[in-house]
Design an enzyme around this catalytic site. Structure first.
Site, mmCIF file in Angstrom:
data_model
loop_
_atom_site.group_PDB
_atom_site.id
_atom_site.type_symbol
_atom_site.label_atom_id
_atom_site.label_comp_id
_atom_site.label_asym_id
_atom_site.label_seq_id
_atom_site.Cartn_x
_atom_site.Cartn_y
_atom_site.Cartn_z
ATOM 1 N N ASN A 1 0.882 -1.172 0.000
ATOM 2 C CA ASN A 1 0.000 0.000 0.000
ATOM 3 C C ASN A 1 0.913 1.214 0.000
ATOM 4 O OD1 ASN A 1 -1.784 2.040 0.379
ATOM 5 N ND2 ASN A 1 -2.443 1.420 2.442
ATOM 6 N N LYS B 1 0.155 4.195 -0.364
ATOM 7 C CA LYS B 1 -0.482 5.407 0.176
ATOM 8 C C LYS B 1 -0.207 6.591 -0.768
ATOM 9 C CE LYS B 1 -0.342 3.302 4.690
ATOM 10 N NZ LYS B 1 -0.263 3.451 6.157
ATOM 11 N N HIS C 1 -9.660 1.351 4.604
ATOM 12 C CA HIS C 1 -8.406 1.548 5.334
ATOM 13 C C HIS C 1 -8.650 2.515 6.503
ATOM 14 C CE1 HIS C 1 -4.318 2.709 6.298
ATOM 15 N NE2 HIS C 1 -3.946 1.587 5.696
ATOM 16 N N GLU D 1 -7.022 4.928 7.550
ATOM 17 C CA GLU D 1 -6.808 6.339 7.209
ATOM 18 C C GLU D 1 -8.036 6.922 6.523
ATOM 19 O OE1 GLU D 1 -3.077 5.662 5.233
ATOM 20 O OE2 GLU D 1 -2.219 5.128 7.173
ATOM 21 N N GLU E 1 -5.558 -4.665 10.494
ATOM 22 C CA GLU E 1 -4.561 -3.619 10.728
ATOM 23 C C GLU E 1 -4.897 -2.872 12.013
ATOM 24 O OE1 GLU E 1 -2.487 -2.523 6.762
ATOM 25 O OE2 GLU E 1 -4.129 -1.139 7.089
ATOM 26 N N GLY F 1 2.296 2.580 10.745
ATOM 27 C CA GLY F 1 3.268 3.655 10.593
ATOM 28 C C GLY F 1 3.948 4.079 11.882
ATOM 29 N N SER G 1 3.289 -1.839 10.389
ATOM 30 C CA SER G 1 4.735 -1.915 10.613
ATOM 31 C C SER G 1 5.338 -3.273 10.265
ATOM 32 C CB SER G 1 5.071 -1.513 12.056
ATOM 33 O OG SER G 1 4.666 -0.168 12.289
HETATM 34 P P1 13P Z 1 2.914 0.614 7.635
HETATM 35 O O1 13P Z 1 3.385 -0.711 7.071
HETATM 36 O O2 13P Z 1 3.657 1.791 7.107
HETATM 37 O O3 13P Z 1 2.797 0.559 9.119
HETATM 38 O O4 13P Z 1 1.401 0.810 7.076
HETATM 39 C C1 13P Z 1 0.506 -0.207 7.250
HETATM 40 C C2 13P Z 1 -0.693 0.074 6.447
HETATM 41 O O5 13P Z 1 -1.468 0.954 6.772
HETATM 42 C C3 13P Z 1 -0.896 -0.700 5.228
HETATM 43 O O6 13P Z 1 -2.167 -0.473 4.695
#
Ligand code: 13P
Length: 253
Positions: A9, A11, A95, A97, A167, A173, A213
């Site tokens: 992903n 982002k 997601h 976010e 997640e 993150g 992560s």
């Molecule tokens: P990270 O791997 O950067 O923690 O992000 C996870 C994520 O949100 C994948 O969709």
């Protein structure tokens, strides 16, 4: 055990040039499709170029979001028809976010899951609890509600094409990963939820990823768990060598 699925992903990262360079850098080293489903979920603007670049390679392209209507007066949105037309195979839905920053509700997540399935796109449905919810012992309740509402009016046959990404919001993150045992216990609970909603065959077919992560140095431990079939990876998927290491971790020794 279903085939592992490792999804990047990206982002809101990279330029188109960087995305194309990434594909160039990985194309000779991708593991065979029999070993792992490799997916890159990129910003919408890159999807046309990336689906072309991925032709004939053991990697598929996904979107990070879409709207649930086919067309119409929805300024700024992208429809499942448009994604399918470009050769996109997967779409991330719900997601954290999008839920927290853009206010997506479980009802919208459900509409998006159903729209994706209706158009032959495989949804990567994200669920997960916040730190506060975990600390108050509500992880399973939260995840069960999210899964149940997202799969409302989805048939068992359709549900087999859904990938569920667990997640935990506090692990995204932050460098904090859920321990592989904790991640697995929630993944197992998600599978039980799918079993209760449908039947054992559907629960066994649904692939459950862990996300938050994930890095080349912790992925093997996560994949070794009974109910984790893959990973949805943000930061560690941006670098070609790191992404290849994540894919390589699915090889059976
Ligand atoms: P990270 O791997 O950067 O923690 O992000 C996870 C994520 O949100 C994948 O969709």
């Amino acid at each position: 055990m279903p085939k592992p699925i490792i999804a990047a992903n990206w982002k809101m990262n990279k330029t188109l040039g960087e995305a194309v360079q990434f594909m160039e850098a990985i194309k000779e080293s991708l593991p065979p499709v029999e070993q792992v489903d490799a997916v890159i979920c990129a910003p919408h603007l890159f999807l046309e170029r990336l689906t072309k670049a991925a032709e004939g390679l053991p990697v598929e392209i996904g979107a990070q979001n879409m709207y649930f209507e086919e067309s119409g007066a929805f300024t700024g949105e992208v429809s499942p028809v448009m994604l399918k037309d470009l050769g996109v195979a997967y779409v991330i839905v719900g997601h954290s976010e999008r839920r927290t920053i853009f206010g997506e509700t479980d009802e919208w997540v459900n509409k998006k899951v159903r729209a994706a399935l209706a158009h032959g796109l495989k949804p990567i449905l994200c669920v997960g609890e916040t730190l506060e919810e975990r600390e108050s012992g509500r992880t399973n309740d939260v995840v069960k509600t999210q899964v149940t509402l997202a799969l409302k009016d989805v048939t068992a046959e359709e549900a087999k094409n859904v990938v569920i990404a667990y997640e935990p919001v506090w692990a995204i993150g932050t460098g904090k990963t859920a321990s592989s045992q904790d991640a697995n216990s929630v993944a197992r609970f998600i599978r039980e939820t799918v079993r209760d909603l449908y039947d054992p065959a559907t629960a066994d077919a649904v692939r459950i990823q862990y996300g938050g992560s994930v890095k080349p140095d912790n992925i093997k431990e996560l994949l070794a768990e009974s109910d984790i079939d893959g990973a949805l990876v943000g930061g560690a998927s941006l670098d070609p060598a790191s992404f290849l290491k994540l894919l390589e971790a699915t090889r059976n020794e």
